[in-house]
Design a protein around this motif. Structure first.
Motif, mmCIF file in Angstrom:
data_model
loop_
_atom_site.group_PDB
_atom_site.id
_atom_site.type_symbol
_atom_site.label_atom_id
_atom_site.label_comp_id
_atom_site.label_asym_id
_atom_site.label_seq_id
_atom_site.Cartn_x
_atom_site.Cartn_y
_atom_site.Cartn_z
ATOM 1 N N ARG A 106 0.976 -1.210 -0.024
ATOM 2 C CA ARG A 106 -0.012 -0.007 0.162
ATOM 3 C C ARG A 106 0.940 1.326 -0.131
ATOM 4 N NH1 ARG A 106 -5.487 0.739 -0.706
ATOM 5 N NH2 ARG A 106 -4.882 2.603 0.450
ATOM 6 N N ALA A 107 2.081 0.985 -0.301
ATOM 7 C CA ALA A 107 2.960 2.340 -0.385
ATOM 8 C C ALA A 107 2.533 3.368 -1.207
ATOM 9 C CB ALA A 107 4.420 2.042 -0.635
ATOM 10 N N ALA A 108 2.618 4.463 -0.804
ATOM 11 C CA ALA A 108 2.126 5.815 -1.795
ATOM 12 C C ALA A 108 3.058 5.714 -2.924
ATOM 13 C CB ALA A 108 2.182 7.241 -1.038
ATOM 14 N N ARG A 109 2.504 5.903 -4.140
ATOM 15 C CA ARG A 109 3.385 6.049 -5.343
ATOM 16 C C ARG A 109 3.003 7.206 -6.233
ATOM 17 N NH1 ARG A 109 1.191 0.925 -5.069
ATOM 18 N NH2 ARG A 109 2.465 -0.678 -5.133
ATOM 19 N N MET A 114 3.389 14.610 -15.086
ATOM 20 C CA MET A 114 3.697 16.080 -14.782
ATOM 21 C C MET A 114 3.689 16.380 -13.664
ATOM 22 S SD MET A 114 3.528 16.834 -18.026
ATOM 23 C CE MET A 114 3.613 18.544 -18.111
ATOM 24 N N LEU A 115 4.771 17.402 -13.231
ATOM 25 C CA LEU A 115 4.943 18.005 -11.960
ATOM 26 C C LEU A 115 4.630 19.478 -12.055
ATOM 27 C CD1 LEU A 115 6.014 17.255 -9.172
ATOM 28 C CD2 LEU A 115 8.261 17.745 -9.918
ATOM 29 N N GLU A 136 12.997 19.148 -4.965
ATOM 30 C CA GLU A 136 12.520 19.679 -3.756
ATOM 31 C C GLU A 136 10.799 19.464 -3.860
ATOM 32 O OE1 GLU A 136 13.632 23.425 -2.850
ATOM 33 O OE2 GLU A 136 15.952 22.663 -2.418
ATOM 34 N N ARG A 137 10.396 20.075 -5.027
ATOM 35 C CA ARG A 137 9.120 19.901 -5.324
ATOM 36 C C ARG A 137 8.382 18.505 -5.167
ATOM 37 N NH1 ARG A 137 4.304 22.053 -4.372
ATOM 38 N NH2 ARG A 137 2.726 21.724 -5.864
ATOM 39 N N GLN A 141 5.683 16.868 -2.594
ATOM 40 C CA GLN A 141 4.131 16.357 -3.230
ATOM 41 C C GLN A 141 4.352 14.871 -2.246
ATOM 42 O OE1 GLN A 141 3.786 16.494 -7.327
ATOM 43 N NE2 GLN A 141 2.945 18.513 -7.336
ATOM 44 N N ALA A 142 5.600 14.274 -2.392
ATOM 45 C CA ALA A 142 5.529 12.973 -2.000
ATOM 46 C C ALA A 142 5.413 12.992 -0.483
ATOM 47 C CB ALA A 142 6.827 12.063 -1.972
ATOM 48 N N ALA A 143 5.671 14.115 0.328
ATOM 49 C CA ALA A 143 5.346 14.342 1.740
ATOM 50 C C ALA A 143 3.873 14.320 2.079
ATOM 51 C CB ALA A 143 6.018 15.137 2.234
ATOM 52 N N LEU A 144 3.153 15.118 1.038
ATOM 53 C CA LEU A 144 1.680 15.339 1.193
ATOM 54 C C LEU A 144 1.103 14.000 0.751
ATOM 55 C CD1 LEU A 144 1.639 18.708 -0.736
ATOM 56 C CD2 LEU A 144 1.200 18.226 1.892
ATOM 57 N N ARG A 145 1.574 13.331 -0.040
ATOM 58 C CA ARG A 145 0.824 11.922 -0.117
ATOM 59 C C ARG A 145 0.800 11.059 0.853
ATOM 60 N NH1 ARG A 145 2.879 12.531 -5.376
ATOM 61 N NH2 ARG A 145 4.713 11.077 -4.837
ATOM 62 N N ALA A 146 2.081 11.070 1.623
ATOM 63 C CA ALA A 146 2.331 10.133 2.751
ATOM 64 C C ALA A 146 1.317 10.701 3.673
ATOM 65 C CB ALA A 146 3.698 10.247 3.069
ATOM 66 N N GLU A 147 1.219 11.875 3.877
ATOM 67 C CA GLU A 147 0.189 12.293 5.020
ATOM 68 C C GLU A 147 -1.185 12.123 4.871
ATOM 69 O OE1 GLU A 147 0.888 16.915 5.487
ATOM 70 O OE2 GLU A 147 2.925 16.611 6.028
#
Length: 438
Positions: A106-109, A114-115, A136-137, A141-147
């Motif tokens: 279930r890891a966030a992918r 596009m970024l 950094e961007r 985004q990865a941190a937001l998905r993890a949250e």
């Protein structure tokens, strides 16, 4: 019921079927208590339709068919049933036993190619090749998905009142996966190894399982035999034929030399003219200018720049002495009609309908600038359209003479079309489209 369809609103007609004719009880007896939600939602749609259009059964069915109606069931009461739902759909609900069947891998992918970088969009590349600001961007985004994933996991874990069962198949050793994170949490709580039906697992027990309440005693009943049809798969649903439109049967709609507005602009002008011809006859002539401004201002495009020209054309039609019978009290405007043509459903709207005990006249407004000198030179597409109206009205009024006509608004001229002419045009549409596809 057929006798009431022209007098009752769709909601009243449906409610009569459900209550007076015992439809609600029969549906629930056949389909189960779950059918109650569908019935109530159907009634709610009938109520939602009434403020939007002039209520009619034909219009309501066409509105349902062409709309995207979604129904969300209220799942607050468990009622002893097994419910299958997403974690998002389970927000705010609880159940004695909750099973999370798919918590492995279930890891966030990262999603999408596009970024977003402020107002700029960049192609997403491999992390090792990203410039520092882009990296950094991507990390943000990865941190937001993890949250968001952590919040979703919290929702999933807090739906259970008594027993939460965590299961998964596949890769269960990923540190960011739900299965591994919950297993680590249980280990810290002091969960013990336990043999499960599918293999070894962990179990954490706090307090005691509530005492089961004995069901009330009931009188034994004799099992009823199931109908034979339940032992066989249902046949495939028949394909629904597309609904035909009288104005889409092919053929030219204008004579050579017709010029002026583009297709969309001409369609808009025709809609504005139809609106004026529908409503202005209901008002005194002294109020026509004010009513025309209000009617056209209410359209999405707003009042047109050539309002005076439109009003002059509409007033010329309504005021013409030879056309007075079309707008007399008791005549009908914008009449929705449905019928069957060559085995397919047909739905259309007749601009003006004059019904008498022995005769029916259907009139369609045309704002063409180039007008044929006689009925025989009318464009083929218009003849087919009027032939379809004549065929539909013959099904509604089988005992009356059906006549169709075109009203050329530019000259306020009514052109009656011989029955043989429009019937022949309609038959050509059937031949060109193939059997059963007029």
């Amino acid at each position: 019921l057929r006798g009431q369809t022209d007098f009752l609103r769709p909601y009243d007609l449906i409610e009569r079927c459900l209550t007076r004719h015992d439809g609600r009880r029969r549906l629930i007896a056949r389909l189960g208590a779950e059918a109650e939600d569908g019935i109530d939602a159907f009634l709610a749609q009938a109520l939602a339709y009434e403020p939007l259009e002039t209520p009619s059964l034909t219009g309501f069915l066409a509105w349902l068919e062409h709309g995207d109606v979604q129904i969300k069931r209220e799942l607050g009461a468990a009622a002893g049933r097994l419910r299958v739902m997403t974690v998002h759909g389970a927000k705010g609900l609880e159940a004695p036993v909750v099973i999370l069947p798919d918590t492995a891998d279930r890891a966030a992918r990262e999603s999408g190619q596009m970024l977003e970088m402020g107002v700029t969009a960049l192609w997403r590349s491999a992390r090792a090749e990203m410039p520092a600001p882009v990296a950094e961007r991507a990390e943000a985004q990865a941190a937001l998905r993890a949250e968001e994933d952590a919040r979703l996991l919290y929702v999933a874990m807090t739906r259970a009142e008594h027993w939460l069962i965590i299961a998964g198949a596949g890769k269960t050793d990923q540190p960011e996966g739900w299965y591994r994170r919950m297993a680590d949490g249980l280990s810290h709580l002091g969960a013990v190894d336990c043999e499960m039906p599918t293999g070894p697992g962990l179990r954490y027990q706090h307090l005691d399982w509530p005492e089961a309440v004995a069901p009330p005693e009931t009188t034994p009943t004799t099992p009823a035999g199931l109908p034979a049809m339940l032992w066989h798969p249902a046949p495939p649903a028949p394909a629904s034929p597309a609904v035909l439109s009288p104005s889409s049967l092919g053929g030219a709609k204008a004579l050579p030399g017709e010029s002026g507005l583009s297709g969309e602009a001409a369609t808009l002008r025709g809609a504005q003219l139809h609106l004026l011809l529908e409503h202005l006859p209901l008002w005194p002539q002294v109020d026509w200018s004010e009513r025309a401004q209000a009617l056209l201002a209410g359209m999405e495009e707003g009042a047109p720049a050539d309002l005076e020209t439109l009003l002059e054309e509409a007033a010329g039609v309504i005021s013409a002495p030879e056309l007075a019978p079309l707008f007399a009290p008791g005549t009908l405007a914008e009449v929705e009609i449905s019928a069957t043509l060559a085995g397919r459903p047909l739905f259309g709207v007749i601009d003006r309908l004059v019904v008498s005990p022995a005769h029916v006249l259907a009139v369609d407004y045309k704002s063409n600038r180039v007008i044929p000198p006689c009925a025989e030179e009318t464009p083929e597409g218009l003849l087919r359209q009027m032939g379809a109206y004549r065929a539909a009205l013959a099904q509604v009024f089988p005992d009356r003479e059906i006549e169709v006509a075109l009203l050329w608004t530019a000259r306020a001229q009514l052109m009656r079309l011989p029955a043989s002419l429009v019937d022949a045009a309609l038959s050509r549409a059937e031949l060109e489209s193939g059997a059963g596809a007029a």
